[in-house]
Design a protein around this motif. Structure first.
Motif, mmCIF file in Angstrom:
data_model
loop_
_atom_site.group_PDB
_atom_site.id
_atom_site.type_symbol
_atom_site.label_atom_id
_atom_site.label_comp_id
_atom_site.label_asym_id
_atom_site.label_seq_id
_atom_site.Cartn_x
_atom_site.Cartn_y
_atom_site.Cartn_z
ATOM 1 N N GLN A 85 0.445 -3.394 -5.907
ATOM 2 C CA GLN A 85 1.373 -3.173 -5.051
ATOM 3 C C GLN A 85 2.290 -2.406 -5.516
ATOM 4 O O GLN A 85 3.085 -1.519 -4.863
ATOM 5 N N TYR A 86 2.981 -2.707 -6.559
ATOM 6 C CA TYR A 86 4.305 -2.018 -7.032
ATOM 7 C C TYR A 86 3.848 -0.637 -7.487
ATOM 8 O O TYR A 86 4.583 0.302 -7.108
ATOM 9 N N GLY A 87 2.751 -0.370 -8.048
ATOM 10 C CA GLY A 87 2.462 0.934 -8.569
ATOM 11 C C GLY A 87 2.139 1.782 -7.332
ATOM 12 O O GLY A 87 2.329 3.079 -7.399
ATOM 13 N N LYS A 92 3.060 6.109 -3.447
ATOM 14 C CA LYS A 92 3.278 6.542 -2.139
ATOM 15 C C LYS A 92 4.700 7.093 -1.856
ATOM 16 O O LYS A 92 5.135 7.876 -1.063
ATOM 17 N N PHE A 93 5.680 6.549 -2.433
ATOM 18 C CA PHE A 93 7.031 6.852 -2.416
ATOM 19 C C PHE A 93 7.228 8.078 -2.909
ATOM 20 O O PHE A 93 8.335 8.957 -2.132
ATOM 21 N N LEU A 96 2.770 11.287 -4.193
ATOM 22 C CA LEU A 96 1.865 11.586 -5.062
ATOM 23 C C LEU A 96 0.326 11.163 -4.785
ATOM 24 O O LEU A 96 0.322 10.289 -4.037
ATOM 25 N N ASP A 97 -0.500 11.966 -5.190
ATOM 26 C CA ASP A 97 -1.871 11.462 -4.964
ATOM 27 C C ASP A 97 -2.388 10.463 -5.824
ATOM 28 O O ASP A 97 -1.994 10.290 -7.004
ATOM 29 N N TYR A 98 -3.529 9.620 -5.357
ATOM 30 C CA TYR A 98 -4.051 8.581 -5.719
ATOM 31 C C TYR A 98 -5.294 8.342 -4.987
ATOM 32 O O TYR A 98 -5.718 8.529 -4.171
ATOM 33 N N ILE A 99 -6.000 7.734 -6.079
ATOM 34 C CA ILE A 99 -7.495 7.188 -5.465
ATOM 35 C C ILE A 99 -7.676 5.689 -5.836
ATOM 36 O O ILE A 99 -7.366 5.421 -6.966
#
Length: 250
Positions: A85-87, A92-93, A96-99
Motif C-alpha cells: 500500500q505505501y510503496g 502513483k503519487f 511513475l510506471d509499475y506492474i
C-alpha cells in the motif's frame, strides 16, 4: 534496443520477467540482473542502463533505498512489485510506471512502450543539446562533441579525445584516449569531411588520425606513424607528400 537491468530478490521472478520481455517486448536488451540493491548499484554504474525493472521489497534495503543511493539517475524505472500500500501509493503519487505481480502481459507491454517513448525523447534531447552547444561555441573546436550512433545507443565523444578512426568497408571504428572502441555504420569518408577542420589527417584509405595524438613518424618501410595508443598507422604512397606537408615534415 533498450539496455535493461532486472532487479528482484527472487531468481524465479527475474527468470519469469526475462521470458516475458523476450517474448513480448523485443526492443528490450537485458544486460544484467541483480538479486539485491548492492549488486544492483554496481551493475547500474557498470552498464549505464536505459531502463531498470525494480522490485520494492528486498533484503538489506528496498528499491527506494537503491534510487536514493545513486547520485545522477539517467535511466527510466518500472517498478515490479507485489501489492504494497505505501510503496504503490508513493509510485502513483509520483506518476511513475509499475506492474503488479503476478505480471499481466498487457500491463507489461504498456509500461515498456511508455518507457521507450521517454527514453527516445531524452536521447533526442541529447542530440539537440549537443547541437546548441556546437552553435553556441563555433570557434571553440576543442570543446566540440561528435555524436556516434551505434545499434544500441548514441555516444557523444569530445573530438579532442579521439586518437584515430579505422574503416572496415562501410563501418568506421573510433579509438579514444579512454581505450574505448566505438563502431559506427558510416564510411570513413563522411568522418574525414567532418573532422578535417579539427586537425585530422587521412593517411590511408583505411585510416584517419588525430594529428595531436601522433607520437612518432617512422621513415622506414615507406613511412608510418605511431599514435598515442601505440598503434602503427601506415601512410599510403600517394598520401606521403600530403601527410608530410600537413605535419610540417621535411
Amino acid at each position: 534496443m533498450i539496455n535493461t537491468i532486472l532487479i528482484d530478490d527472487e531468481q524465479n521472478n527475474i527468470d519469469n520477467l526475462g521470458i516475458l520481455l523476450k517474448k513480448y517486448c523485443n526492443e528490450i536488451n537485458i544486460v544484467a540482473t541483480a538479486l539485491n540493491i548492492h549488486q544492483a548499484k554496481e551493475l547500474i554504474y557498470t552498464h549505464s542502463p536505459d531502463l531498470i525493472f525494480l522490485d520494492i521489497q528486498m533484503p538489506n534495503g528496498n528499491g527506494f533505498d537503491l534510487l536514493q543511493s545513486i547520485n545522477n539517475i539517467t535511466f527510466e524505472t518500472i517498478f515490479a512489485t507485489a501489492f504494497d500500500q505505501y510503496g504503490l501509493h508513493a509510485i502513483k503519487f509520483s506518476a511513475l510506471d509499475y506492474i503488479l505481480k503476478p505480471i499481466n502481459i498487457s500491463d507489461l507491454v504498456t509500461a515498456v512502450k511508455k518507457a521507450t517513448k521517454r527514453i527516445e525523447e531524452k536521447k533526442q534531447n541529447s542530440h539537440i543539446q549537443n547541437l546548441l552547444q556546437f552553435v553556441k561555441q563555433p570557434q571553440n573546436l576543442l570543446e566540440h562533441k561528435i555524436a556516434l550512433p551505434g545499434t544500441r545507443e548514441t555516444k557523444f565523444i569530445n573530438v579532442k579525445n579521439i586518437i584515430r578512426c579505422e574503416s572496415n568497408n562501410s563501418y568506421t571504428t573510433f579509438f579514444t584516449i579512454d581505450k574505448e572502441k566505438i563502431t559506427v555504420s558510416k564510411s570513413i569518408k563522411e568522418y574525414e569531411d567532418l573532422l578535417t577542420p579539427y586537425g585530422f589527417i587521412r593517411t590511408h584509405q583505411s585510416h584517419l588520425i588525430n594529428r595531436f595524438h601522433i607520437t612518432k613518424f617512422i621513415k622506414e618501410d615507406g613511412g608510418f606513424l605511431i599514435m598515442a595508443d601505440l598503434s602503427q598507422i601506415p601512410i599510403a604512397r600517394q598520401k606521403k607528400a600530403y601527410v608530410k606537408d600537413a605535419l610540417s615534415l621535411s
